[in-house]
Design a protein around this motif. Structure first.
Motif, PDB file in Angstrom:
ATOM      1  N   GLN A  13       0.837  -1.197   0.000  1.00  0.00           N
ATOM      2  CA  GLN A  13       0.000   0.000   0.000  1.00  0.00           C
ATOM      3  C   GLN A  13       0.871   1.246   0.000  1.00  0.00           C
ATOM      4  O   GLN A  13       2.022   1.233   0.473  1.00  0.00           O
ATOM      5  N   ALA A  14       0.324   2.310  -0.500  1.00  0.00           N
ATOM      6  CA  ALA A  14       1.036   3.588  -0.484  1.00  0.00           C
ATOM      7  C   ALA A  14       1.429   3.930   0.952  1.00  0.00           C
ATOM      8  O   ALA A  14       0.663   3.724   1.887  1.00  0.00           O
ATOM      9  N   LYS A  90       4.977   5.230  -3.199  1.00  0.00           N
ATOM     10  CA  LYS A  90       3.876   5.923  -3.855  1.00  0.00           C
ATOM     11  C   LYS A  90       3.422   5.100  -5.049  1.00  0.00           C
ATOM     12  O   LYS A  90       4.202   4.321  -5.618  1.00  0.00           O
ATOM     13  N   PRO A  91       2.176   5.276  -5.470  1.00  0.00           N
ATOM     14  CA  PRO A  91       1.700   4.528  -6.652  1.00  0.00           C
ATOM     15  C   PRO A  91       2.599   4.736  -7.873  1.00  0.00           C
ATOM     16  O   PRO A  91       2.768   3.800  -8.672  1.00  0.00           O
ATOM     17  N   GLU A  92       3.177   5.899  -8.003  1.00  0.00           N
ATOM     18  CA  GLU A  92       4.047   6.154  -9.162  1.00  0.00           C
ATOM     19  C   GLU A  92       5.377   5.417  -9.083  1.00  0.00           C
ATOM     20  O   GLU A  92       6.159   5.453 -10.045  1.00  0.00           O
ATOM     21  N   THR A  94       5.360   2.248  -8.874  1.00  0.00           N
ATOM     22  CA  THR A  94       5.039   0.956  -9.473  1.00  0.00           C
ATOM     23  C   THR A  94       5.858   0.748 -10.739  1.00  0.00           C
ATOM     24  O   THR A  94       5.847   1.581 -11.646  1.00  0.00           O
ATOM     25  N   VAL A 119       2.472  -0.581  -6.107  1.00  0.00           N
ATOM     26  CA  VAL A 119       2.053   0.223  -4.964  1.00  0.00           C
ATOM     27  C   VAL A 119       0.605   0.643  -5.188  1.00  0.00           C
ATOM     28  O   VAL A 119       0.301   1.337  -6.170  1.00  0.00           O
ATOM     29  N   SER A 120      -0.266   0.233  -4.305  1.00  0.00           N
ATOM     30  CA  SER A 120      -1.683   0.561  -4.436  1.00  0.00           C
ATOM     31  C   SER A 120      -2.003   1.825  -3.654  1.00  0.00           C
ATOM     32  O   SER A 120      -1.398   2.119  -2.620  1.00  0.00           O
ATOM     33  N   SER A 121      -2.962   2.564  -4.160  1.00  0.00           N
ATOM     34  CA  SER A 121      -3.346   3.834  -3.511  1.00  0.00           C
ATOM     35  C   SER A 121      -4.423   3.608  -2.461  1.00  0.00           C
ATOM     36  O   SER A 121      -4.992   2.549  -2.332  1.00  0.00           O
TER      37      SER A 121
END
Length: 121
Positions: A13-14, A90-92, A94, A119-121
């Motif tokens: 997770q983020a 962070k999701p970015e 990924t 990475v999930s938000s």
């Protein structure tokens, strides 16, 4: 021939953390310790980018501003292993993360197969 194998990727997770490992085989400990090691990443639809490097003496360099203060690279020459500690993900972030090795005055010669980090938000 040096073989690099990454591990430690996964879904997080983020805000979470992961530590990636890259184990080298086929090289003597003395040879591994002389290589510059690097972590790259490649997100879908984007070019592969160099994130961080660590020299034979342990000096580190960061090449992506967005990971400064969050990602660190380290190495354990006794274990022929390099690490990537990733915090505050962070999701970015990924991407597929790959490690690579090069002799000091050469290009990136050896590559791992990569490990997926999501990475999930």
């Amino acid at each position: 021939q040096v073989r690099l194998v990454e591990s430690g990727g996964g879904l997080v997770q983020a805000g979470g953390s992961l530590r990636l490992s890259c184990a080298a085989s086929g090289a003597s400990g003395r040879t591994f310790s002389t290589y510059v090691m690097g972590w790259f990443r490649q997100a879908p639809g984007k070019e592969r980018e160099l994130i961080l490097t660590i020299s034979a003496t342990g000096a580190t360099s960061v090449y992506v501003d967005t990971v400064k203060g969050r990602f660190t690279i380290s190495r354990d020459n006794a274990k022929n292993t390099v690490y990537l500690q990733m915090n505050s993900l962070k999701p970015e972030d990924t991407a597929v993360y790959l490690c690579a090795a090069r002799p000091v005055y050469s290009g990136w010669t050896y590559w791992g197969q990569g490990t997926q980090v999501t990475v999930s938000s």
